[in-house]
Design an enzyme around this catalytic site. Structure first.
Site, mmCIF file in Angstrom:
data_model
loop_
_atom_site.group_PDB
_atom_site.id
_atom_site.type_symbol
_atom_site.label_atom_id
_atom_site.label_comp_id
_atom_site.label_asym_id
_atom_site.label_seq_id
_atom_site.Cartn_x
_atom_site.Cartn_y
_atom_site.Cartn_z
ATOM 1 N N SER A 161 -3.184 -9.584 -12.573
ATOM 2 C CA SER A 161 -2.717 -8.942 -13.806
ATOM 3 C C SER A 161 -3.549 -9.415 -14.984
ATOM 4 O O SER A 161 -4.039 -10.552 -14.997
ATOM 5 C CB SER A 161 -1.253 -9.305 -14.083
ATOM 6 O OG SER A 161 -0.868 -8.802 -15.347
ATOM 7 N N ASN A 210 -2.404 -6.883 -2.884
ATOM 8 C CA ASN A 210 -1.931 -6.135 -4.067
ATOM 9 C C ASN A 210 -0.471 -6.408 -4.423
ATOM 10 O O ASN A 210 -0.058 -6.149 -5.551
ATOM 11 C CB ASN A 210 -2.156 -4.631 -3.785
ATOM 12 C CG ASN A 210 -1.384 -3.740 -4.724
ATOM 13 O OD1 ASN A 210 -1.717 -3.618 -5.903
ATOM 14 N ND2 ASN A 210 -0.332 -3.115 -4.205
ATOM 15 N N VAL A 264 5.332 -9.601 3.151
ATOM 16 C CA VAL A 264 4.227 -10.573 3.145
ATOM 17 C C VAL A 264 4.680 -11.984 2.755
ATOM 18 O O VAL A 264 3.880 -12.918 2.805
ATOM 19 C CB VAL A 264 3.065 -10.126 2.219
ATOM 20 C CG1 VAL A 264 2.380 -8.894 2.761
ATOM 21 C CG2 VAL A 264 3.527 -9.926 0.778
ATOM 22 N N GLY A 282 0.793 -1.240 0.000
ATOM 23 C CA GLY A 282 0.000 0.000 0.000
ATOM 24 C C GLY A 282 0.815 1.274 0.000
ATOM 25 O O GLY A 282 0.253 2.364 0.128
ATOM 26 N N TYR A 304 5.444 -16.008 -14.395
ATOM 27 C CA TYR A 304 4.718 -14.874 -13.799
ATOM 28 C C TYR A 304 3.236 -14.964 -14.184
ATOM 29 O O TYR A 304 2.343 -14.851 -13.336
ATOM 30 C CB TYR A 304 5.341 -13.571 -14.308
ATOM 31 C CG TYR A 304 4.538 -12.317 -14.051
ATOM 32 C CD1 TYR A 304 4.581 -11.670 -12.815
ATOM 33 C CD2 TYR A 304 3.741 -11.757 -15.061
ATOM 34 C CE1 TYR A 304 3.858 -10.497 -12.596
ATOM 35 C CE2 TYR A 304 3.017 -10.590 -14.844
ATOM 36 C CZ TYR A 304 3.083 -9.975 -13.612
ATOM 37 O OH TYR A 304 2.362 -8.826 -13.385
HETATM 38 N N1 LIG Z 1 1.426 -1.310 -13.062
HETATM 39 C C1 LIG Z 1 0.942 -2.147 -13.965
HETATM 40 O O1 LIG Z 1 0.754 -1.787 -15.149
HETATM 41 C C2 LIG Z 1 0.582 -3.559 -13.575
HETATM 42 C C3 LIG Z 1 0.246 -4.443 -14.607
HETATM 43 C C4 LIG Z 1 -0.110 -5.734 -14.280
HETATM 44 C C5 LIG Z 1 -0.161 -6.130 -12.951
HETATM 45 N N2 LIG Z 1 0.184 -5.261 -11.968
HETATM 46 C C6 LIG Z 1 0.101 -5.753 -10.575
HETATM 47 O O2 LIG Z 1 -0.459 -4.762 -9.739
HETATM 48 C C7 LIG Z 1 0.101 -4.881 -8.420
HETATM 49 C C8 LIG Z 1 0.702 -3.553 -7.999
HETATM 50 O O3 LIG Z 1 1.665 -3.193 -8.966
HETATM 51 P P1 LIG Z 1 2.368 -1.765 -9.022
HETATM 52 O O4 LIG Z 1 2.719 -1.549 -10.433
HETATM 53 O O5 LIG Z 1 1.587 -0.763 -8.268
HETATM 54 O O6 LIG Z 1 3.720 -2.113 -8.223
HETATM 55 P P2 LIG Z 1 4.735 -1.190 -7.393
HETATM 56 O O7 LIG Z 1 6.009 -1.963 -7.325
HETATM 57 O O8 LIG Z 1 4.767 0.183 -7.957
HETATM 58 O O9 LIG Z 1 4.079 -1.156 -5.943
HETATM 59 C C9 LIG Z 1 4.054 -2.338 -5.161
HETATM 60 C C10 LIG Z 1 4.360 -2.021 -3.714
HETATM 61 O O10 LIG Z 1 4.460 -3.263 -3.005
HETATM 62 C C11 LIG Z 1 5.577 -3.229 -2.137
HETATM 63 N N3 LIG Z 1 6.055 -4.610 -1.938
HETATM 64 C C12 LIG Z 1 6.765 -5.362 -2.812
HETATM 65 N N4 LIG Z 1 7.047 -6.561 -2.296
HETATM 66 C C13 LIG Z 1 6.498 -6.580 -1.045
HETATM 67 C C14 LIG Z 1 6.458 -7.544 -0.010
HETATM 68 N N5 LIG Z 1 7.053 -8.730 -0.172
HETATM 69 N N6 LIG Z 1 5.792 -7.259 1.131
HETATM 70 C C15 LIG Z 1 5.198 -6.039 1.294
HETATM 71 N N7 LIG Z 1 5.215 -5.080 0.346
HETATM 72 C C16 LIG Z 1 5.860 -5.339 -0.810
HETATM 73 C C17 LIG Z 1 6.596 -2.353 -2.859
HETATM 74 O O11 LIG Z 1 7.538 -1.800 -1.964
HETATM 75 C C18 LIG Z 1 5.712 -1.306 -3.530
HETATM 76 O O12 LIG Z 1 5.536 -0.169 -2.702
HETATM 77 C C19 LIG Z 1 1.126 -6.022 -8.504
HETATM 78 O O13 LIG Z 1 0.521 -7.221 -8.096
HETATM 79 C C20 LIG Z 1 1.462 -6.074 -9.984
HETATM 80 O O14 LIG Z 1 1.927 -7.343 -10.401
HETATM 81 C C21 LIG Z 1 0.561 -3.982 -12.254
#
Ligand SMILES: NC(=O)c1ccc[n+]([C@@H]2O[C@H](COP(=O)([O-])OP(=O)(O)OC[C@H]3O[C@@H](n4cnc5c(N)ncnc54)[C@H](O)[C@@H]3O)[C@@H](O)[C@H]2O)c1
Length: 296
Positions: A166, A113, A87, A37, A179
């Site tokens: 995703s 998330n 997590v 978050g 993935y």
């Molecule tokens: N941005 C996109 O276009 C996109 C596309 C497909 C899927 N997703 C999915 O959406 C979700 C969020 O993606 P995002 O782009 O916002 O990612 P991001 O990396 O910008 O944000 C994710 C956050 O999670 C935290 N995090 C990572 N590993 C962690 C852990 N083990 N424990 C606790 N916190 C942890 C990170 O520090 C970061 O603040 C993910 O599941 C990602 O796979 C995103």
């Protein structure tokens, strides 16, 4: 006579549609746990949920990111706390459970998330170690965090779980099949959990993001995926633009709140239409959709 919980029946009144008391505070007073978050999509979800009155419990591996979101939320009168948690580890999630339930005695909303496509390993070069890493960050923690909070959610009268996976779990992803497999499993976990726990007042839905500007996927960085130029977004998404974390957060709010009281077990692609238009690209030159783009 059978106890409601033993029979799996919901304690909710079957004829009652939950009223929306205040359309501007759709999560008023609800306790919401958001993993990851502190940035990107999770950061936007935390902010929007707080704006709608939720008491947000931010779960983040990066303390600075978590602190920043808490600061933003408090600055506009919202309520949030940061928990520095990875997590992927049982003991840390157990502690988190204790902290959330110790403070509030309940949980109403859980957003799983956390996820990451990095490092991107071509399948023929992958190994059990890279598979395990993909599993740990994209799937296993959904089981761990959900199990930790499911019973208290049921005991509190129900709640909503939103899993952010995703669009790559909803279509073939040539870049990283492992993935994609984890994300597809997260989507199916969503569907199956929903089917099993609906009668106990639990709704479970998923979001499949695509093409959303975040810290992890920085399309706008000079050397980022969008380096070729903004004009290409017209070709890349049917809605013709890049996605923003708030686009994801708005759908999460719908799924978390009573707006979606009769929706469970679904996975919503929040992708500007890329899944719907799969294989078709708008050609700015030809001013029409083509399925065999040239000039790449
Ligand atoms: N941005 C996109 O276009 C996109 C596309 C497909 C899927 N997703 C999915 O959406 C979700 C969020 O993606 P995002 O782009 O916002 O990612 P991001 O990396 O910008 O944000 C994710 C956050 O999670 C935290 N995090 C990572 N590993 C962690 C852990 N083990 N424990 C606790 N916190 C942890 C990170 O520090 C970061 O603040 C993910 O599941 C990602 O796979 C995103």
């Amino acid at each position: 006579m059978t106890d409601d919980r033993e029979s799996g029946a919901s304690s909710q009144n079957p004829s009652r549609v939950p009223p929306i008391e205040d359309w501007h505070r759709l999560l008023d007073g609800r306790v919401a746990v958001v993993t990851g978050g502190g940035a990107g999509i999770g950061g936007a979800i935390s902010r929007l949920f707080a704006q709608h009155g939720a008491l947000v419990e931010i779960v983040e591996i990066d303390p600075d990111r978590a602190a920043l979101v808490v600061e933003d939320i408090e600055a506009v009168g919202g309520v949030a706390r940061a928990h520095v948690v990875d997590v992927r580890f049982d003991a840390e999630v157990e502690d988190l459970r204790g902290e959330v339930l110790g403070e509030h005695g309940r949980i109403d909303v859980l957003v799983n998330n956390v996820g990451d496509h990095r490092p991107l390993v071509r399948f023929h070069e992958s190994d059990p170690e890279s598979w395990s890493a993909m599993y740990a960050v994209n799937l296993e923690h959904l089981f761990r965090v959900t199990r930790a909070f499911l019973t208290p959610m049921i005991d509190g009268g129900g709640g909503s779980i939103v899993n952010v996976h995703s669009v790559e779990g909803m279509r073939g992803f040539p870049g990283e099949p492992v993935y994609a497999a984890m994300k597809a499993a997260a989507a199916h976990f969503t569907t199956s959990l929903a089917a099993g726990y609906g009668r106990r007042g639990i709704r479970v839905n998923g979001i499949g993001p695509d093409l959303t500007q975040t810290t992890q996927v920085d399309y706008l960085a000079p050397d980022g995926p969008s380096g070729a130029g903004d004009h290409l977004w017209e070709s890349w998404t049917p809605v013709g633009r890049l996605g923003w974390p708030v686009d994801q957060a708005r759908v999460a709010l719908f799924l978390a709140s009573d707006l979606s009281a009769f929706v469970t077990g679904h996975n919503v692609p929040v992708d500007g239409g890329t899944l719907a238009g799969g294989g078709w690209f708008f050609s700015p030159e030809a001013r029409r959709f083509v399925n065999r783009p040239t000039g790449l």
